[in-house]
Write an enzyme that holds these catalytic residues in place. Structure first.
Site, PDB file in Angstrom:
ATOM      1  N   SER A 109       0.640  -1.214   0.064  1.00  0.00           N
ATOM      2  CA  SER A 109      -0.033  -0.037  -0.019  1.00  0.00           C
ATOM      3  C   SER A 109       0.787   1.151  -0.143  1.00  0.00           C
ATOM      4  CB  SER A 109      -0.743  -0.040   1.384  1.00  0.00           C
ATOM      5  OG  SER A 109      -1.397   1.321   1.255  1.00  0.00           O
ATOM      6  N   TYR A 117      -2.357  -0.733  10.312  1.00  0.00           N
ATOM      7  CA  TYR A 117      -2.145  -0.885   8.846  1.00  0.00           C
ATOM      8  C   TYR A 117      -1.044  -0.724   8.191  1.00  0.00           C
ATOM      9  CZ  TYR A 117      -4.154  -1.259   3.949  1.00  0.00           C
ATOM     10  OH  TYR A 117      -4.173  -1.359   2.560  1.00  0.00           O
TER      11      TYR A 117
HETATM   12  N1  LIG Z   1      -8.733  -0.826  -1.839  1.00  0.00           N
HETATM   13  C1  LIG Z   1      -7.652   0.208  -1.467  1.00  0.00           C
HETATM   14  O1  LIG Z   1      -7.820   1.481  -1.912  1.00  0.00           O
HETATM   15  C2  LIG Z   1      -6.327  -0.326  -1.240  1.00  0.00           C
HETATM   16  C3  LIG Z   1      -5.146   0.533  -1.169  1.00  0.00           C
HETATM   17  C4  LIG Z   1      -4.072  -0.001  -0.695  1.00  0.00           C
HETATM   18  C5  LIG Z   1      -3.960  -1.369  -0.555  1.00  0.00           C
HETATM   19  N2  LIG Z   1      -4.745  -2.330  -0.561  1.00  0.00           N
HETATM   20  C6  LIG Z   1      -4.615  -3.376  -0.209  1.00  0.00           C
HETATM   21  O2  LIG Z   1      -4.968  -4.355  -1.573  1.00  0.00           O
HETATM   22  C7  LIG Z   1      -5.550  -5.681  -0.873  1.00  0.00           C
HETATM   23  C8  LIG Z   1      -6.996  -5.850  -1.121  1.00  0.00           C
HETATM   24  O3  LIG Z   1      -7.770  -4.879  -0.862  1.00  0.00           O
HETATM   25  P1  LIG Z   1      -9.290  -4.540  -1.210  1.00  0.00           P
HETATM   26  O4  LIG Z   1      -9.614  -3.216  -1.162  1.00  0.00           O
HETATM   27  O5  LIG Z   1      -9.518  -5.499  -2.406  1.00  0.00           O
HETATM   28  O6  LIG Z   1     -10.000  -5.418  -0.053  1.00  0.00           O
HETATM   29  P2  LIG Z   1     -11.449  -5.919   0.203  1.00  0.00           P
HETATM   30  O7  LIG Z   1     -11.808  -6.042   1.667  1.00  0.00           O
HETATM   31  O8  LIG Z   1     -12.384  -5.348  -0.805  1.00  0.00           O
HETATM   32  O9  LIG Z   1     -11.113  -7.600  -0.256  1.00  0.00           O
HETATM   33  C9  LIG Z   1     -10.419  -8.199   0.450  1.00  0.00           C
HETATM   34  C10 LIG Z   1     -10.391  -9.868   0.300  1.00  0.00           C
HETATM   35  O10 LIG Z   1      -9.541 -10.592   1.144  1.00  0.00           O
HETATM   36  C11 LIG Z   1     -10.423 -11.733   1.772  1.00  0.00           C
HETATM   37  N3  LIG Z   1      -9.601 -11.910   2.903  1.00  0.00           N
HETATM   38  C12 LIG Z   1      -9.552 -11.257   4.075  1.00  0.00           C
HETATM   39  N4  LIG Z   1      -8.766 -11.899   4.985  1.00  0.00           N
HETATM   40  C13 LIG Z   1      -8.558 -13.041   4.379  1.00  0.00           C
HETATM   41  C14 LIG Z   1      -7.980 -14.165   5.139  1.00  0.00           C
HETATM   42  N5  LIG Z   1      -7.325 -14.246   6.390  1.00  0.00           N
HETATM   43  N6  LIG Z   1      -7.608 -15.099   4.068  1.00  0.00           N
HETATM   44  C15 LIG Z   1      -8.142 -15.103   2.939  1.00  0.00           C
HETATM   45  N7  LIG Z   1      -8.640 -14.065   2.335  1.00  0.00           N
HETATM   46  C16 LIG Z   1      -9.136 -13.231   3.257  1.00  0.00           C
HETATM   47  C17 LIG Z   1     -11.790 -10.983   1.905  1.00  0.00           C
HETATM   48  O11 LIG Z   1     -12.920 -12.046   2.278  1.00  0.00           O
HETATM   49  C18 LIG Z   1     -12.157 -10.192   0.642  1.00  0.00           C
HETATM   50  O12 LIG Z   1     -12.626 -10.940  -0.293  1.00  0.00           O
HETATM   51  C19 LIG Z   1      -5.454  -5.600   0.589  1.00  0.00           C
HETATM   52  O13 LIG Z   1      -4.101  -6.149   1.074  1.00  0.00           O
HETATM   53  C20 LIG Z   1      -5.249  -4.319   0.907  1.00  0.00           C
HETATM   54  O14 LIG Z   1      -4.545  -3.991   2.128  1.00  0.00           O
HETATM   55  C21 LIG Z   1      -6.090  -1.599  -0.691  1.00  0.00           C
END
Ligand SMILES: NC(=O)c1ccc[n+]([C@@H]2O[C@H](COP(=O)([O-])OP(=O)(O)OC[C@H]3O[C@@H](n4cnc5c(N)ncnc54)[C@H](O)[C@@H]3O)[C@@H](O)[C@H]2O)c1
Length: 265
Positions: free
Chosen positions: A136, A149
């Site tokens: 991130s 985080y």
């Molecule tokens: N959305 C953003 O703006 C953003 C920005 C920077 C980084 N990220 C990173 O991108 C990645 C995905 O984020 P997102 O926004 O798609 O999140 P989201 O919450 O929409 O989706 C995350 C998915 O991971 C699954 N998950 C959670 N814990 C789990 C576990 N222990 N085992 C297996 N699956 C698990 C959830 O069920 C969900 O389907 C994350 O690592 C997040 O930190 C997101």
């Protein structure tokens, strides 16, 4: 469990947290490029939905506790593993002074990545494969109110660099991607509000909030032989957002106009 035979021709890539958001976007892009995707998610129905949509294979499970079963389910597809995308992640919002005793952030975002990557190492080494960790921009810029985080993602970037050095000689490249603001369920409360959405959008130099597929295409690049000489990097995919700090510096033209001089003076 939905499954499609690979016929031995396709590469197999395991994507964690592929049931929704960025992970599902990554799965769609990879499948569109001929990869057979093993779709992991804690939510078995969500993993199944994505797998069904892209013609991949669902390998449900919790990355913290079920690493062995997730890898076994993946190797059952075709006996090979060409890429691992550690995407599953959580954010638990809390001030640092008030963290819950049992906070899952470091377990999911860092410890599980280390565990699953180590389990996958032998198979990835056999295929000259690659790992992409979804970190991130919070690894570089504090996310106030985001609890552990930012620390978990900074740790993930440090882990990525060390793994790249340790595993490069085994034929395995390791990189990280730092997404900027991407519209997913993780931040839907913000983007569902049109005023907040617009305020955030105008901060991004390319003029829009990111989509999951914006991350998927960069994952595809880092997994491909086009990136054969790229390892140990944290590539920010944020539309330029993190480069805008100096745009917020007040400039002389921003100063309040001085009152007009009195005609009587
Ligand atoms: N959305 C953003 O703006 C953003 C920005 C920077 C980084 N990220 C990173 O991108 C990645 C995905 O984020 P997102 O926004 O798609 O999140 P989201 O919450 O929409 O989706 C995350 C998915 O991971 C699954 N998950 C959670 N814990 C789990 C576990 N222990 N085992 C297996 N699956 C698990 C959830 O069920 C969900 O389907 C994350 O690592 C997040 O930190 C997101």
């Amino acid at each position: 469990m939905s499954s499609k035979g690979t016929g031995g021709a396709e590469n197999v890539v395991l994507v964690t947290g592929g049931g929704a958001g960025i992970g599902a976007g990554i799965c769609r892009v990879l499948a569109g490029r001929g990869v057979h995707v093993a779709v992991n998610d804690l939510d078995a129905d969500a993993a199944e939905r994505t797998a069904e949509e892209i013609g991949g294979t669902a390998v449900p499970g919790d990355v913290v506790t079920d690493g062995e079963a997730i890898l076994a389910g993946t190797l059952a597809i075709a006996g090979r593993l060409d890429g691992l995308v550690n995407n599953a992640g959580v954010i638990r919002r809390a001030p640092l002074s008030d963290l819950p005793d049992r906070d899952p952030t470091l377990d999911v975002n860092l410890r599980a990545v280390a565990g699953l990557s180590a389990r996958c190492l032998r198979s990835l080494s056999e295929s000259n494969g690659a790992i992409v960790n979804i970190a991130s921009m919070a690894a570089d810029v504090p996310q106030l109110g985001g609890g552990l985080y930012a620390a978990s993602k900074a740790g993930l970037v440090a882990y990525t660099r060390q793994a790249a050095v340790e595993w490069g000689p085994l034929g395995v490249r390791v990189n990280a991607i730092g997404p900027g603001m991407i519209r997913t369920a993780m931040a839907e409360a913000v983007y569902a509000d049109p005023v907040l959405h617009e305020k955030r959008r105008t901060l991004v130099p390319v003029g829009r909030i990111g989509r999951p597929e914006d991350i998927g295409t960069v994952v595809a690049f880092l997994l491909s032989t086009d990136a054969a000489y790229v390892s140990g990097q944290h590539l920010l995919v944020d539309g330029g957002l993190t480069q805008t700090l100096m745009a917020h510096f007040p400039q002389p033209s921003d100063a309040a106009p001085s009152p007009p001089a009195s005609a009587d003076a």
